[in-house]
Every structure is written in C-alpha cells, then in structure tokens.
Design an enzyme around this catalytic site. Structure first.
Site, PDB file in Angstrom:
ATOM      1  N   ASN A  61       0.838  -1.193   0.000  1.00  0.00           N
ATOM      2  CA  ASN A  61       0.000   0.000   0.000  1.00  0.00           C
ATOM      3  C   ASN A  61       0.878   1.249   0.000  1.00  0.00           C
ATOM      4  O   ASN A  61       1.706   1.396  -0.904  1.00  0.00           O
ATOM      5  CB  ASN A  61      -1.070  -0.027   1.098  1.00  0.00           C
ATOM      6  CG  ASN A  61      -0.585  -0.221   2.510  1.00  0.00           C
ATOM      7  OD1 ASN A  61      -0.232  -1.344   2.903  1.00  0.00           O
ATOM      8  ND2 ASN A  61      -0.592   0.832   3.313  1.00  0.00           N
ATOM      9  N   ASP A  62       0.746   2.141   0.962  1.00  0.00           N
ATOM     10  CA  ASP A  62       1.295   3.492   0.870  1.00  0.00           C
ATOM     11  C   ASP A  62       2.768   3.548   0.463  1.00  0.00           C
ATOM     12  O   ASP A  62       3.605   2.837   1.038  1.00  0.00           O
ATOM     13  CB  ASP A  62       1.203   4.181   2.234  1.00  0.00           C
ATOM     14  CG  ASP A  62      -0.170   4.091   2.863  1.00  0.00           C
ATOM     15  OD1 ASP A  62      -1.040   3.402   2.325  1.00  0.00           O
ATOM     16  OD2 ASP A  62      -0.359   4.708   3.923  1.00  0.00           O
ATOM     17  N   PRO A  63       3.106   4.465  -0.458  1.00  0.00           N
ATOM     18  CA  PRO A  63       4.525   4.801  -0.663  1.00  0.00           C
ATOM     19  C   PRO A  63       5.010   5.626   0.520  1.00  0.00           C
ATOM     20  O   PRO A  63       4.315   6.537   0.988  1.00  0.00           O
ATOM     21  CB  PRO A  63       4.510   5.627  -1.952  1.00  0.00           C
ATOM     22  CG  PRO A  63       3.144   6.232  -1.995  1.00  0.00           C
ATOM     23  CD  PRO A  63       2.217   5.244  -1.336  1.00  0.00           C
ATOM     24  N   GLN A  78       4.739   0.390   2.239  1.00  0.00           N
ATOM     25  CA  GLN A  78       4.105  -0.543   3.149  1.00  0.00           C
ATOM     26  C   GLN A  78       3.907  -1.885   2.440  1.00  0.00           C
ATOM     27  O   GLN A  78       3.343  -1.935   1.339  1.00  0.00           O
ATOM     28  CB  GLN A  78       2.758   0.009   3.617  1.00  0.00           C
ATOM     29  CG  GLN A  78       2.863   1.358   4.330  1.00  0.00           C
ATOM     30  CD  GLN A  78       3.169   1.221   5.801  1.00  0.00           C
ATOM     31  OE1 GLN A  78       2.284   1.013   6.612  1.00  0.00           O
ATOM     32  NE2 GLN A  78       4.435   1.343   6.154  1.00  0.00           N
ATOM     33  N   SER A 122       3.097   4.312   8.108  1.00  0.00           N
ATOM     34  CA  SER A 122       3.624   5.271   7.134  1.00  0.00           C
ATOM     35  C   SER A 122       4.416   6.422   7.765  1.00  0.00           C
ATOM     36  O   SER A 122       4.267   6.722   8.954  1.00  0.00           O
ATOM     37  CB  SER A 122       2.483   5.843   6.301  1.00  0.00           C
ATOM     38  OG  SER A 122       1.890   4.844   5.529  1.00  0.00           O
TER      39      SER A 122
END
Length: 577
Positions: A61-63, A78, A122
């Site tokens: 998921n998130d950069p 992630q 994150s």
C-alpha cells in the site's frame, strides 16, 4: 467538481457509523487476521502490470519516504511479506537510478521494539544538513498507541542505505493527553525555518474534525506540539498521509521542502480515510503564526480538488534535487475482492511517478508522467487528421494494446452542439454524472476519446473520454474513466465510473488525452495533466494479445483525431526483482 452538500451529509452519516462500529477507531484497511500470513503458493500473471511498480508477490500500500540520495532514488513502501492482504506490515525498500528500473533490498523497518512492536506504519524521509538522511514513521507501540519514531542509516556512506537503525530513545513524539492515540499518524517530511526550528506535521482527528498537528524541534529529537494545528476542517474525519510543500508561482521547477524565497505558494494534501481519496488545496503559509490558509477559490475538504479522481490514495511527494522537480507517488489499490487477491497472490501497485507543478492560473496543480518513462517506449503507431463521425470507432493497430502509452489530441470543429447542462445535474458529482450519461449515451460534443483494454467485438472495454456541456455562457468539460463495461466478470468487483471536470480553455477547440495502459491499470491525464484518473480493471477477454485499442466518438458533432501517437511499452530491465 464540487461534491453537493447532500453528499457531504451522507458521507458524515457513513463516517459516524464507521467509527461507532469500530470502538471509535476508523478502519484504514479491512483486516483479515486469518489471511494475513497465507503466503502465495503461485503468483498469477493475469492482470499483473508490466511497467508499474509492484513487488513480485503479496500486498503493498502506501509509498513511504521517497527520496534522492547520493545518486540513488529510494522508495519505501508498506508491504506484507507474508500474504496478499493487509497485515504484518514492514517498510519495504527498493532503489533505482532512473525511477523506472528498480531493485529490491531488505526491508528498512519492521516491528521489533516496544515503540513499534504492533506496526511500522507510514512516514517520510528528510535529508538533514550534511547530507544525513533520517526517517520519521508511525509505530504502534505495546499499548496500541500510535507514536512517532525515527530511524537512521547504519552506514550513511552507503548510497543504497541498506540497513537502518531504530535508536532506543524512541518515540520522539507521543500523542499526549489531548490527542487521539488511535488516530495520530503519518509524519511528513520536515522543513527548516530561519528561527532555528524544524517543523513537521502529523495527521489526526478530534472527534469528526480532521487536522494536521504541527510539531517543532531544534535538534530533530525533542519535538514540541504547537498550540494549534497548522490547519483543520470540520466533518472530514481522519486526515491520513498529510503532505505539505511549496510550489513555484512561475515555471515547472520544483522546490525543496524548506524553500522560503517569497515567490511560492503552498500545497496541503490530505488523504481522507472516509472517502479514500487524496484532496489538496493551494494557499499561503504564515510562518510567523504557523498557519496555513487555503486561497479563497481553493475549496477545502470533500468538495475540493483531488490529485486523481480514481484508484489513487496515500500519496507522497519528494523534491528531486537531481532534476529540480517535485515528484508524486501514489498507491493504486485493487478493485477486486480479497479472495481474488489471495488467489492471484498479489495486491496493489504504485502509479507511475508524476512530476507536479503549479498551473499558470495558480488555482490547481498539473501532473505529468516523469520523462524517464519514455525510455520504455517501443514500436510507434501514428494517426493524424482522422475524422470520427457519430458512432464511429477506429482501431489503433500495430501496438500491444494491453501495454501501451497513448497520446492523442482531438480537434473540435464546433462547440455549437454542446448539450445544455441540465440544472438537475448540479445535485450530482462528476462520478455520478458519468455513470448516468456514459460513453454509450449519445451526446452533442462527445462522448469522444479512447476505448482501452477492449475486446475485439467490444464485449469489454474501458472508455476514457470527454463530454462537453454548455452552462450559461461557459462550457464545462467532463472527463471520465468508466470501468462499468471493463469486464464480463460480475462477482466481487468494484466497477465505478470515475470522473472529474477539466478546467480548460477551449478557445482553440482542442482537447488532449494521455493514457498509460498496463493490463489492469489505465492511468489517464486530461488536458496536459489538469485532470487525472486512474482505473483498476480486470478484463476476461481483452487480455495480453487479445486486447485492442480504439479512438471513438458517440456525439452528433464530428470530432477529428488531429494527431495520435501510441507506443508499445517494454518492461523495465529490473522491476523490483
């Protein structure tokens, strides 16, 4: 396009239901504990992308914390190393010399200490004076509190930054008694001010008010919360993954996050956990008061501008000092079911990195795929001055239609046939309007555009198109990326009609469109990047060599393809191997 007020009320009701059914903690991801550690036995290649960033298997998921350091681009993200659903999250780490070819290293961070034993979530990277990189990230501690930690490289002389250390003086920021410890995450890249302090933001909420808390520090170790958030807004819920950075008022050059030259505006982006979209405003940062104020014509909250009107969330920018540009990364989540993800052995991709800068009007950002992507262009097909009459579609032959980069400019002989914008439509947002009058519904000027990932007989296709309306003395341009006809599969899929309005001058009667087509991703840029839409689709017929690409028009006004260039796209030499 502004979301009508009645939709905002509906969203608030939904939000209240979510938090009331999750013990006051809004869920960022659906949690499936029984599936989190089911490793992929076999990775299915169907629908895997060729030139978008994704690891060989499992969930992403998130950069996190992208940065440029000693000639190397770094992307942290992630990642679940044990399965294709969210869980077991670590900070995976990949490196590149060109943002296109990537090599995976060992994870930079993983839960191991009391201050992050229940999660390494994150955060961001900052390069301190002396070229010293440091990571700020959210840890979920042994008391299930969200706290802010830091990590430093074990060997700063290593440009690949292969190993990271989490010192024992963490956490450096606790939520405090007046902060919701279950909604306190995602620290930003820090910026330096002339008063001798570093500053950074942390996303949060107070009841139903979304906010970005501001913290100051002289030494990056001891942080003090400001008396007030840098910005907040009622009834928006949790603000995830805030991003705050300056943009130049003139020109495309990016600015370092600490830039303070007096010729800049500021962008505040927040990812709204409730809607799962990224919203931004453009405004002024009062450094003396540590307050951010959106410009009067920069609408705040659900009714405001988005980076992308499709599958795009939890984005992060960084300043690329090598080419003096600001680059945007975003997560394109799946639109299929959890069980589909487990069956195929993977979930999630990152969108193509985009250069981002302020439009000449000063009212919005422009986004465009980084120039390095063009090194993957292969065989080219060119079409020019091709008329498209009502109901016509012309195939773009000679390219790998499932893996292509397409740029097209449409010429409109006249706008006289533009449909009158029905006053009742003002109660619809762009997405609902696109769903109501899609590519199959004949119009005046439009719908016209591209049919991507199309089967031979058009049983499946994902149209990306424009439709022009007359609203009083002005024209409105609607851009859609409609997944409703993208597949014959009917179970377990989310197939929305994504859409946004395009603020464009039609005095030259031209509209441009660029689409990056990559098996299950259609990433589109309207009018030079004024409006961007990413769709995730899962065709059953239009796959691999059986995919087709068409230019089409379903409006009564003839439209001309003034010029179209399509390229077959090659795979990078290394893609997170």
């Amino acid at each position: 396009m502004e979301v009508p007020k009645f939709l905002s009320i509906f969203m608030l009701i939904a939000y209240l239901w979510v938090i009331s059914n999750n013990n006051g903690v809004e869920a960022s991801h659906k949690i499936y504990p029984e599936f989190q550690s089911l490793a992929a036995v076999k990775v299915k290649q169907l629908h895997r992308t060729a030139f978008h960033f994704q690891p060989p298997k499992h969930w992403i998921n998130d950069p996190n914390g992208p940065m440029y350091y000693k000639g190397i681009y770094h992307l942290f993200y992630q990642y679940n190393p044990k399965g294709a659903v969210w869980g077991n999250i670590v900070w995976a780490h990949s490196v590149s010399k060109d943002l296109i070819n990537w090599e995976a290293l060992e994870p930079a961070l993983y839960p191991s200490k009391p201050f992050d034993i229940n999660g390494c979530w994150s955060g961001s990277a900052t390069v301190l004076p002396g070229n010293k990189p440091i990571i700020l990230y959210t840890g979920v501690d042994h008391k299930e509190r969200q706290v802010q930690n830091y990590a430093v490289p074990a060997n700063p002389s290593d440009p690949y930054l292969r190993k990271w250390i989490k010192p024992d003086n963490n956490p450096v920021v606790f939520p405090g008694p007046d902060v919701n410890a279950s909604a306190f995450r995602d620290p930003t890249t820090a910026w330096w001010s002339n008063d001798g302090h570093w500053r950074m933001l942390v996303g949060s909420r107070r009841k139903h008010r979304g906010m970005a808390y501001l913290y100051r520090s002289r030494d990056f170790m001891k942080w003090t919360k400001a008396k007030h958030p840098i910005h907040s807004l009622a009834n928006t819920g949790m603000w995830e993954c805030p991003d705050f950075y300056p943009v130049s008022i003139s020109g495309k050059n990016g600015l370092d996050t600490s830039f303070a030259g007096g010729n800049e505006k500021f962008v505040l982006k927040v990812s709204l956990d409730l809607t799962r979209y990224d919203y931004y405003t453009i405004g002024t940062y009062n450094r003396d008061k540590d307050r951010y104020v959106p410009d009067k014509d920069s609408v705040d909250g659900w009714r405001g501008l988005r980076y992308d009107y499709g599958n795009f969330y939890a984005s992060k920018t960084f300043f690329d000092s090598r080419k003096n540009r600001r680059i945007l990364w975003g997560w394109a989540n799946e639109s299929d079911s959890t069980f589909d993800d487990m069956a195929k052995g993977w979930a999630g991709v990152q969108t193509i990195p985009r250069e981002v800068w302020l439009d000449g009007s000063g009212k919005q950002l422009l986004q465009w795929p980084i120039e390095e992507l063009e090194t993957l262009r292969g065989k080219n097909v060119h079409i020019s001055n091709q008329e498209l009459k009502k109901g016509h579609h012309v195939e773009v032959k000679g390219v790998t239609a499932a893996q292509a980069d397409v740029e097209v400019t449409f010429k409109l002989p006249s706008l006289d046939k533009a449909e009158k914008f029905d006053p009742s439509w003002k109660n619809l947002d762009a997405e609902h309007l696109c769903g109501k009058i899609g590519s199959k519904v004949q119009g005046g000027v439009g719908p016209f555009g591209l049919l991507t990932l199309a089967s031979k007989n058009l049983e499946e296709f994902t149209p990306v198109f424009f439709r022009i309306f007359k609203d009083g003395h002005k024209h409105l341009v609607l851009m859609c990326s409609d997944a409703s006809s993208s597949t014959l599969k009917t179970e377990g899929l989310y197939k929305p009609s994504f859409a946004g309005f395009v603020n464009v001058d039609l005095s030259d009667k031209k509209l441009s469109l660029r689409s990056l087509i990559d098996h299950s991703v259609v990433e589109s840029f309207g009018a030079g990047g004024k409006t961007c839409i990413t769709s995730r689709v899962y065709p059953t017929l239009a796959v691999f060599d059986d995919a087709h690409l068409y230019a089409f028009n379903n409006g009564t006004e003839t439209v001309t393809v003034e010029k179209l260039n399509a390229w077959s796209m090659k795979k990078p030499v290394k893609m997170n191997s």
